[in-house]
Design an enzyme around this catalytic site. Structure first.
Site, mmCIF file in Angstrom:
data_model
loop_
_atom_site.group_PDB
_atom_site.id
_atom_site.type_symbol
_atom_site.label_atom_id
_atom_site.label_comp_id
_atom_site.label_asym_id
_atom_site.label_seq_id
_atom_site.Cartn_x
_atom_site.Cartn_y
_atom_site.Cartn_z
ATOM 1 N N GLY A 4 -36.487 12.967 5.945
ATOM 2 C CA GLY A 4 -36.229 14.163 5.165
ATOM 3 C C GLY A 4 -37.094 14.284 3.928
ATOM 4 O O GLY A 4 -36.974 15.210 3.153
ATOM 5 N N GLU A 10 -35.147 17.875 12.989
ATOM 6 C CA GLU A 10 -35.642 16.591 13.514
ATOM 7 C C GLU A 10 -34.504 15.806 14.153
ATOM 8 O O GLU A 10 -34.637 15.233 15.228
ATOM 9 C CB GLU A 10 -36.258 15.760 12.384
#
Ligand code: DER
Length: 232
Positions: A99, A107
């Site tokens: 992140g 993702e």
């Protein structure tokens, strides 16, 4: 540069070992996967492979399109054979912090839909415990109106500080590809990351966390000496 070379080594190893003909490949986000896209395009051309790529961000969608690879989205009820993505840090149990690039939510969705989730990283991400090298905290994607209560809940339950990620080339906070805000939780002690992940995920207003627990099957680390280290 050493780091860039290390990223490339890891990316090539992952693409060469894991991508086969007639596959659907999830492509993560960030700087390391740029080498994945390049290598994949090279192999598709040279070996005339039939591969469809599932993006995890606007960044990756553009990368895939611009290099001429085929894009396909999750709404085509498909099975992803392998997903390849970077990480901000990896611990000894293959827990990841992700992140750093703000793309963790899509993702994690793609990684969770893949039969096999492969991580690539340069040697700076190779830790035994989370927080050893990565000091920017654990990203948490939140619905904008909830960022204060979520920040308070994380801080009161787990300590540390959870701060709104402010943009650099835009006034105000970073807005994710999903239209949300990000908190970066700088923790100050070891935790049971699986328990922390579950608790934070349950907080009203949280979309997802940058803790990827029990998802990665294998990590390829590009090392400073030009070798690739594998952690299963
Ligand atoms: O933001 C993300 O999740 C990225 O994948 C990050 O974890 C790795 O980014 P990098 O390859 O640029 O270090």
């Amino acid at each position: 540069k050493k780091v860039e070379e290390a990223k490339k080594l890891a990316a090539y190893a992952a693409v060469d070992y894991h991508v086969k003909d007639n596959q659907i490949v999830g492509i993560g986000s960030g700087s390391t996967i740029v080498h994945v896209v390049k290598r994949l395009a090279e192999r598709v051309k040279k070996e005339n492979l039939n591969v469809f790529c599932v993006p995890t961000s606007f960044q990756t969608r553009l990368l895939i399109q611009d290099i001429g690879l085929k894009v396909i989205d999750l709404n085509r009820h498909l099975e992803i054979d392998v997903a390849i993505d970077g990480a901000d840090e990896v611990d000894s149990e293959l827990n990841l912090i992700k992140g750093g690039g703000g793309c963790l939510t899509q993702e994690k969705i793609v990684a969770s839909c893949a039969k096999s989730f492969i991580v690539i990283a340069d040697y700076r991400k190779d830790s035994s415990a989370l927080g050893e090298q990565w000091k920017k905290g654990i990203p948490v994607e939140v619905i904008p109106m909830a960022y204060v209560p979520v920040s308070r809940a994380i801080q009161s339950q787990f300590g540390g500080s959870a701060d709104l990620r402010m943009a650099v080339s835009k006034a105000g906070p970073v807005v994710t590809d999903n239209g949300n805000f990000l908190l970066d939780w700088r923790f100050d002690q070891e935790h049971n990351w699986s328990a922390v992940n579950t608790t934070i995920k349950m907080m009203p207003g949280v979309v997802d966390t940058g803790l990827f627990i029990n998802l990665a099957e294998r990590v390829y680390f590009g090392m400073e000496d030009g070798t690739v280290k594998i952690r299963d």
